[in-house]
Design an enzyme around this catalytic site. Structure first.
Site, mmCIF file in Angstrom:
data_model
loop_
_atom_site.group_PDB
_atom_site.id
_atom_site.type_symbol
_atom_site.label_atom_id
_atom_site.label_comp_id
_atom_site.label_asym_id
_atom_site.label_seq_id
_atom_site.Cartn_x
_atom_site.Cartn_y
_atom_site.Cartn_z
ATOM 1 N N PRO A 61 15.980 12.311 -18.390
ATOM 2 C CA PRO A 61 14.915 11.986 -19.346
ATOM 3 C C PRO A 61 15.521 11.527 -20.668
ATOM 4 O O PRO A 61 16.593 11.998 -21.068
ATOM 5 C CB PRO A 61 14.162 13.305 -19.508
ATOM 6 C CG PRO A 61 15.144 14.358 -19.124
ATOM 7 C CD PRO A 61 16.043 13.754 -18.095
ATOM 8 N N LYS A 62 14.859 10.598 -21.313
ATOM 9 C CA LYS A 62 15.290 10.149 -22.639
ATOM 10 C C LYS A 62 14.571 11.033 -23.661
ATOM 11 O O LYS A 62 13.468 10.729 -24.107
ATOM 12 C CB LYS A 62 14.957 8.676 -22.850
ATOM 13 C CG LYS A 62 15.627 8.065 -24.065
ATOM 14 C CD LYS A 62 15.386 6.565 -24.116
ATOM 15 C CE LYS A 62 16.125 5.951 -25.284
ATOM 16 N NZ LYS A 62 15.714 6.527 -26.585
ATOM 17 N N VAL A 63 15.201 12.128 -23.996
ATOM 18 C CA VAL A 63 14.590 13.147 -24.851
ATOM 19 C C VAL A 63 14.357 12.581 -26.248
ATOM 20 O O VAL A 63 15.223 11.915 -26.825
ATOM 21 C CB VAL A 63 15.484 14.395 -24.913
ATOM 22 C CG1 VAL A 63 14.860 15.459 -25.810
ATOM 23 C CG2 VAL A 63 15.717 14.944 -23.507
ATOM 24 N N ASP A 99 10.552 9.597 -24.466
ATOM 25 C CA ASP A 99 9.940 8.269 -24.503
ATOM 26 C C ASP A 99 10.407 7.375 -23.363
ATOM 27 O O ASP A 99 10.211 6.168 -23.394
ATOM 28 C CB ASP A 99 10.192 7.585 -25.850
ATOM 29 C CG ASP A 99 11.667 7.443 -26.177
ATOM 30 O OD1 ASP A 99 12.504 7.885 -25.360
ATOM 31 O OD2 ASP A 99 11.985 6.888 -27.243
ATOM 32 N N GLY A 100 11.022 7.980 -22.332
ATOM 33 C CA GLY A 100 11.439 7.201 -21.175
ATOM 34 C C GLY A 100 12.504 7.948 -20.396
ATOM 35 O O GLY A 100 12.641 9.173 -20.504
#
Length: 563
Positions: A139-141, A293-294
């Site tokens: 995950p793009k934290v 966010d991605g």
């Protein structure tokens, strides 16, 4: 096929890394223009917009860097920064973003923080994965990027990302964050970890909750001079161990043993585009302990960290989630007038895509709502989707310094009894009355375009002038097929009951209606609103026209009693 197997609507993102972010390169991704290329600006307009954007962003940056305060959402800031970069690239005015004079990145990173390229489309993700093996997804934290430096097992420094080469010394803050181990068990002399400090929020669902500005909240906690008690709510996600283990399982197990369990929990292998898409969708929809966010697709980075650069690297690719809001510029402001005289406000905006939906127009509702904000062409606004995917103005980000004059209709000019006859000023309400009338009378295929053509062709004055036209006249204005259809529909309308005609004329009230006009006039005297409307229908010749056409109920007969 990859595109057919995706579990979500195709999203499009702007690629690019923007310089000057405090903790990470700002990503130009959200609110993507529906048409690629430069914004449709003149050189003078572009220069003005660039100057205004720089001024606005400089103000936000100063508040953010010196006080840890964000006046806008992270998503909005990223889009405004992206907008500035687009204008600068298109019109050759690129300038580096400078930090406020009070902020200096003084501590050198042992290993450079590299940037991550953002996928512009699903197809780019497919192409990137096609020739790569041993790819993992994380995950793009949504937090603040840092380096954690351990020497002989002891935490010696926590450094903000800064410009990738140097950052701020946040070691003192790290002492107050329980999630960051102050020591690790290792025989290695030096251990350097790169990751994301974030505000933990168990049960956070990105598709439902959005970012909630948690990145800015985290930054604020770390930027403040005092050590806030809320620092205890911060956590860390390690996404890189530069120069560390090359065996992935050993890599993940070691991080877990050191006290960084989230990396193993949220690092998954992907076998191809389909599995990557499935995992991305799952993390977007399911409860997570952080905002994101991605996702990031990545291979094991090179062991030789001297090759790492602050720009894009070749071993990772970010794949953003769909945006929740978009920054866009207002192009036109219209004030449609409905059949009852109600004035609404409609904004035409620079096309943007939100959650797969292209937004070109935004309804503001009543004139009173618009008067509170007075949005003009040239203003920048934030648009989001509400229930059933309806676009709404969330906030005004920047007011143009040279707003054009607008003709704003007044409530005193348009009301329930106005525009029963045609004038240029009354065109919208007059045509809206005819559209309503045709719909209530069951006149299929008689929309606003047909009514407008007739009104223009024969210079209508009264509301029922169309009833005086014969078949040949209708064909001359509308064409053969539409003219014949209109003629037949009009003849059928003449046979409609009195109660249907009253509704088609827009008579107010929902109480039972009498059988004919004379009885209606007697009863309406007891109801002020109805009486006023009935007087207007008589004064403007509407009732006389219906009597002339022999419509039941207006000639003294009772259509509802006919069997």
């Amino acid at each position: 096929m990859f595109r057919m197997k995706l579990l979500f609507i195709k999203r499009i993102f702007i690629t690019g890394i923007l310089s000057g972010g405090l903790f990470c390169a700002v990503t130009a991704f959200a609110g993507v223009k529906a048409q690629s290329g430069c914004l449709p600006h003149t050189v003078v307009q572009a220069e003005t917009d660039v100057a205004e954007l720089r001024k606005q962003l400089a103000h936000w940056d100063k508040r953010y860097h010196t006080q840890g305060v964000s006046e806008v959402s992270d998503e909005t800031y990223d889009q405004m920064r992206a907008r500035l970069v687009t204008l600068e690239q298109c019109y050759g005015q690129q300038t580096p973003v400078r930090l406020p004079s009070s902020v200096r990145y003084t501590m050198k990173h042992p290993v450079v923080h590299s940037g991550v390229r953002k996928a512009a489309s699903d197809n780019e993700v497919e192409q990137w994965l096609r020739h790569r093996k041993n790819v993992r997804i994380q995950p793009k934290v949504d937090g603040v990027a840092v380096s954690l430096v351990y020497s002989h097992g002891k935490l010696t420094h926590m450094i903000s990302r800064g410009d990738g080469h140097h950052g701020l010394d946040w070691t003192e803050k790290a002492r107050h964050i329980p999630a960051i181990p102050q020591g690790i068990t290792t025989e290695l002399t030096d251990v350097i970890l790169q990751g994301e400090i974030f505000l933990r929020r168990d049960g956070h669902v990105q598709s439902r909750d959005g970012g909630k500005n948690l990145r800015s909240v985290t930054a604020g906690l770390l930027m403040r001079q005092a050590n806030d008690e809320q620092l205890r709510e911060l956590d860390v996600f390690i996404w890189a161990w530069p120069g560390g283990a090359t065996d992935m399982q050993y890599y993940l197990n070691t991080l877990t043993e050191w006290g960084f369990p989230l990396t193993a929990q949220y690092t998954k292998p992907v076998s191809g585009p389909e599995s990557a898409a499935e995992q991305r969708e799952a993390w977007y929809r399911q409860p997570m302990p952080f905002a994101g966010d991605g996702v990031v697709l990545k291979q094991m980075p090179p062991q030789d960290t001297s090759r790492w650069q602050t720009g894009h690297n070749h071993w990772s690719l970010a794949w953003k989630y769909p945006v929740q809001t978009a920054v866009t510029e207002v192009r036109h402001v219209q004030f449609p007038v409905g059949r009852t005289g109600r004035i609404t406000v409609l904004l035409s905006v620079e096309p943007v895509i939100i959650d797969g939906k292209t937004i070109k127009r935004v309804a503001m509702g009543s004139l009173a709502v618009w008067m509170k904000q007075r949005i003009h062409p040239g203003d920048l606004i934030v648009v989001g989707l509400q229930g059933h995917g309806i676009p709404k103005v969330r906030e005004v980000i920047r007011k143009t310094e040279t707003p054009p004059e607008l003709y704003v209709p007044g409530k005193e000019d348009f009301h329930r009894t106005s525009c029963l006859t045609y004038t240029p000023r009354c065109r919208q309400q007059y045509l809206a009355r005819l559209v309503w009338l045709g719909k209530q009378l069951g006149m299929n295929g008689t929309g606003v375009r047909s009514w407008g053509k007739l009104a223009d062709h024969y210079t209508f004055s009264g509301l029922l002038d169309w009833m005086l036209l014969d078949e040949e006249q209708l064909k001359a204005a509308l064409g053969k097929v539409r003219g014949v259809n209109f003629y037949r529909q009009g003849n059928a309308a003449r046979q409609k009951p009195f109660s249907v005609w009253l509704n088609a004329l827009g008579v107010p009230g929902k109480s039972p209606l009498p059988a004919d006009w004379s009885l209606f006039r007697q009863e309406s005297r007891l109801k002020t609103e109805r009486n006023h409307y009935a007087q207007a229908l008589e004064a403007e010749g509407v009732v006389a026209s219906l009597q002339l056409q022999g419509v039941d109920g207006f000639t003294g007969t009772n259509p509802d009693s006919h069997n």
